[in-house]
Design a protein around this motif. Structure first.
Motif, PDB file in Angstrom:
ATOM      1  N   HIS A 254       0.797  -1.188   0.061  1.00 44.99           N
ATOM      2  CA  HIS A 254      -0.057  -0.041   0.039  1.00 44.99           C
ATOM      3  C   HIS A 254       0.861   1.248   0.079  1.00 44.99           C
ATOM      4  O   HIS A 254       0.610   2.220  -0.482  1.00 44.99           O
ATOM      5  CB  HIS A 254      -0.967   0.042   1.438  1.00 44.99           C
ATOM      6  CG  HIS A 254      -2.128  -0.790   1.089  1.00 44.99           C
ATOM      7  ND1 HIS A 254      -2.757  -1.555   2.080  1.00 44.99           N
ATOM      8  CD2 HIS A 254      -2.887  -1.296  -0.166  1.00 44.99           C
ATOM      9  CE1 HIS A 254      -3.926  -2.155   1.460  1.00 44.99           C
ATOM     10  NE2 HIS A 254      -3.745  -2.169   0.401  1.00 44.99           N
ATOM     11  N   LYS A 258       0.802   4.191  -2.720  1.00 46.87           N
ATOM     12  CA  LYS A 258       0.675   5.500  -2.281  1.00 46.87           C
ATOM     13  C   LYS A 258       1.781   6.575  -3.051  1.00 46.87           C
ATOM     14  O   LYS A 258       1.367   7.392  -3.307  1.00 46.87           O
ATOM     15  CB  LYS A 258       0.785   5.487  -0.753  1.00 46.87           C
ATOM     16  CG  LYS A 258       0.909   7.139  -0.316  1.00 46.87           C
ATOM     17  CD  LYS A 258       1.055   7.072   1.004  1.00 46.87           C
ATOM     18  CE  LYS A 258       1.484   8.573   1.600  1.00 46.87           C
ATOM     19  NZ  LYS A 258       0.701   9.689   1.149  1.00 46.87           N
ATOM     20  N   VAL A 431      -5.537   2.684  -3.546  1.00 42.82           N
ATOM     21  CA  VAL A 431      -4.632   3.073  -2.397  1.00 42.82           C
ATOM     22  C   VAL A 431      -5.960   3.328  -1.281  1.00 42.82           C
ATOM     23  O   VAL A 431      -6.900   3.991  -1.602  1.00 42.82           O
ATOM     24  CB  VAL A 431      -3.946   4.354  -2.633  1.00 42.82           C
ATOM     25  CG1 VAL A 431      -3.442   4.904  -1.478  1.00 42.82           C
ATOM     26  CG2 VAL A 431      -3.026   4.242  -3.914  1.00 42.82           C
TER      27      VAL A 431
END
Length: 469
Positions: A254, A258, A431
Motif C-alpha cells: 500500500h 501511495k 490506495v
C-alpha cells in the motif's frame, strides 16, 4: 516554582488621557455649577413689593443667562463624551494587543510541541527562519541566504552531512540555528550547464506550489558556486529505499501504491494545471523524495522544459539511461508522454524491486522493460516476478491492474500510452483512504468486467493474458 502573573500595565498615554478626562470633567462640572455674574452696570435689581413683575430689560437678561447656561452644559457633555470615546478606543486597543500577544504565545507553544513530536519544525517555521536570513532577492519571492550561513549550517559542507550525489552536484543536510533542518544542493563549480540548470530550478520551483513537488526555500550565489535550499525529506529518495541497504523492507504494497499515486498527482499538476505545461524530462527513482510519512515529492527540475520552448533550437538530449522514452532517445521527440514512459519504469521498480538497467554480463545490460514485458502480460508468471518483500501481500486483481497500467505507460509508441490523468484515476481505487486514495477496507474486489482503455489498446484484466490490438 511557577511565575506569578505579570500585572497588566497601561501605557503612559492612557494615564495621560485618563488624567485629562478627570480634569476636564471637574472643570466642566465646577463651571456648570458656578453662579452667573453680570457686568456691574447690569446687576439685576431686587424686586420690591411695589413692583413684582419684571421689566422688559430684566426678562431679556434672564433669557440670555439661561441660553448661556444651556450652551455651556452642551459643551460639557460633548467634552465628556469625546473623552470617554477616546478612552474606550485606547482601552480596546490595549486589550486587543494583550490578547494578540497571548494568542501568538499559545500558537508558538503549539508549533514547538508539533515540531518536537514530528522531529522537526513545520515548513512555515523553516521558511520564516530562512526569510530572516535573506538579503536582497532577485528571484521573485525566494530569499537569498549568505554563503557563511550555509557553511555553518553544513559544517563547511562536511562529507558526513552528504545526503546524496548527482552527476554534477552534492546534497547536504543543513541545520540552521541548531533547530531548522533543510537540504542544500551544491552545484559543481565550473560546469558549463550549471548556471542554466540552477536558473531553471529557481524559475520553475519559485512559481510551483504543490504537495507532491519539492519546495524550494531559497538560494545562494557565491562567486562561481551555486546553491539551492530545499525542504528536508527525512526518508531520502525512492532509489535509496528500494535499492539501498534496506532493499525496500520499509515499503509495503500500500505504501508503494501511495508513492505511485503521489508521483502521478505531481505529474498531472505539471502536465495539466501549469500554463504552459511543464515536462520534467528526468523522472526517476532518485528524483522521487520521501518525507517521514512516505509522502512522495518530485524533485530536480534542472532539465525540465516548458512546453512553449520545445520548438526552440538548442534543446539537447538529456535524461537518465533506462528512463528515457524511445522516441526521445532516437528522434529527439519530447512530449508529456515522455514523462509517462519514465513513470512506467518507476512503477515497474516499485512492483519488482529491480533497477531500471541491470548488468547481464560485463559488456551487456538489460533494461527492466525488456526483461519484464513478456512476463507482465502473462498472469501465471506475474506473481513470480514481484519484489519478494511484497509477494503475496496484495490482492492479485490489484496486482494485475497495476501491471496493466505499467505496460501501457512503457509502450514504444507514444500514442498508445495513457495520459497521466488516466493513470491517476486508475491508481486512486487501489490506495487506502487513509493514504490518500479511495480504497475502503470493506470494499469488494474490482469487478470482473473492469477494463482500462486508452487509445488503441484495451487490456482485459480478467483474461489469462493482456490482449494487444
Amino acid at each position: 516554582m511557577g511565575r506569578s502573573p505579570t500585572p497588566l500595565r497601561l501605557p503612559s498615554s492612557v494615564s495621560v488621557w485618563w488624567l485629562g478626562f478627570l480634569l476636564l470633567t471637574a472643570v466642566a462640572v465646577a463651571d456648570a455649577q458656578a453662579p452667573l455674574f453680570l457686568p456691574p452696570g447690569n446687576q439685576p435689581s431686587v424686586p420690591t413689593s411695589s413692583s413684582l413683575a419684571p421689566s422688559p430689560s430684566a426678562r431679556m437678561q434672564i433669557v440670555i443667562q439661561t441660553r448661556h447656561h444651556h450652551h455651556h452644559k452642551e459643551l460639557v457633555i460633548a467634552v465628556v463624551l469625546a473623552s470617554a470615546a477616546v478612552l474606550a478606543i485606547i482601552l480596546s486597543s490595549v486589550c486587543a494587543c494583550v490578547f494578540w500577544r497571548r494568542g501568538r504565545q499559545m500558537l508558538n507553544t503549539r508549533n514547538i510541541e508539533t515540531s518536537e513530536a514530528g522531529g522537526g519544525l513545520p515548513f512555515g517555521s523553516i521558511r520564516s527562519k530562512l526569510n530572516n536570513m535573506k538579503t536582497t532577492s532577485k528571484k521573485g519571492l525566494l530569499p537569498t541566504v549568505d554563503y557563511p550561513s550555509l557553511e555553518l549550517a553544513t559544517n563547511k559542507f562536511s562529507e558526513c552531512n552528504i545526503l546524496g550525489e548527482g552527476g554534477f552536484s552534492h546534497v547536504y543536510k543543513a541545520c540552521f540555528h541548531g533547530e531548522v533542518s533543510a537540504a542544500v544542493k551544491k552545484f559543481d563549480a565550473g560546469r558549463p550547464d550549471c548556471s542554466k540548470e540552477f536558473e531553471n530550478e529557481i524559475d520553475l520551483l519559485g512559481r510551483i506550489r504543490h504537495p507532491n513537488i519539492i519546495s524550494l526555500l531559497g538560494y545562494c550565489i557565491h562567486g562561481e558556486t551555486r546553491l539551492l535550499i530545499y525542504e528536508l525529506m527525512q526518508n531520502g529518495s525512492l532509489e535509496t529505499q528500494l535499492h539501498g541497504p534496506s532493499h525496500g523492507s520499509a515499503l509495503t504494497w500500500h505504501i508503494r501504491m501511495k508513492i505511485a499515486l503521489d508521483i502521478a498527482r505531481g505529474l498531472e499538476y505539471l502536465h495539466e494545471h501549469c500554463n504552459p505545461p511543464v515536462i520534467h524530462r528526468d523522472i526517476k527513482s532518485s528524483n522521487i523524495l520521501l518525507d517521514s510519512d512516505f509522502n512522495a515529492k518530485i524533485a530536480d527540475f534542472g532539465l525540465a522544459v516548458v512546453d512553449r520552448n520545445l520548438n526552440k533550437c538548442g534543446l539537447e538530449l538529456s535524461g537518465t539511461l533506462g528512463y528515457v522514452a524511445p522516441e526521445y532517445l532516437l528522434d529527439g521527440k519530447l512530449t508529456e508522454k515522455s514523462d509517462v514512459y519514465a513513470f512506467g519504469v518507476v512503477l515497474l521498480e516499485l512492483l519488482m524491486g529491480k533497477k531500471p538497467v541491470e548488468k547481464m554480463a560485463p559488456s551487456e545490460c538489460q533494461s527492466i522493460v525488456q526483461w519484464a514485458m513478456p512476463q507482465l502480460t502473462d498472469r501465471s508468471k506475474l506473481p513470480n516476478i514481484v519484489d519478494p518483500v511484497i509477494q503475496n501481500t496484495m490482492d492479485l486483481k490489484h496486482l494485475y491492474q497495476v501491471a496493466a497500467v505499467a505496460v501501457l505507460c512503457v509502450q514504444q509508441e507514444p500514442s498508445y500510452r495513457p495520459l497521466i490523468t488516466d493513470v491517476l484515476h486508475s491508481l486512486i481505487p487501489l490506495v487506502p483512504i487513509e493514504l490518500g486514495g479511495s480504497l475502503r477496507a470493506a470494499d469488494p474486489t474490482p469487478s470482473s468486467n473492469r477494463q482500462i482503455q486508452t487509445g488503441a489498446c484495451i487490456f482485459i484484466l480478467e483474461d489469462r493474458q493482456i490482449m494487444w490490438p
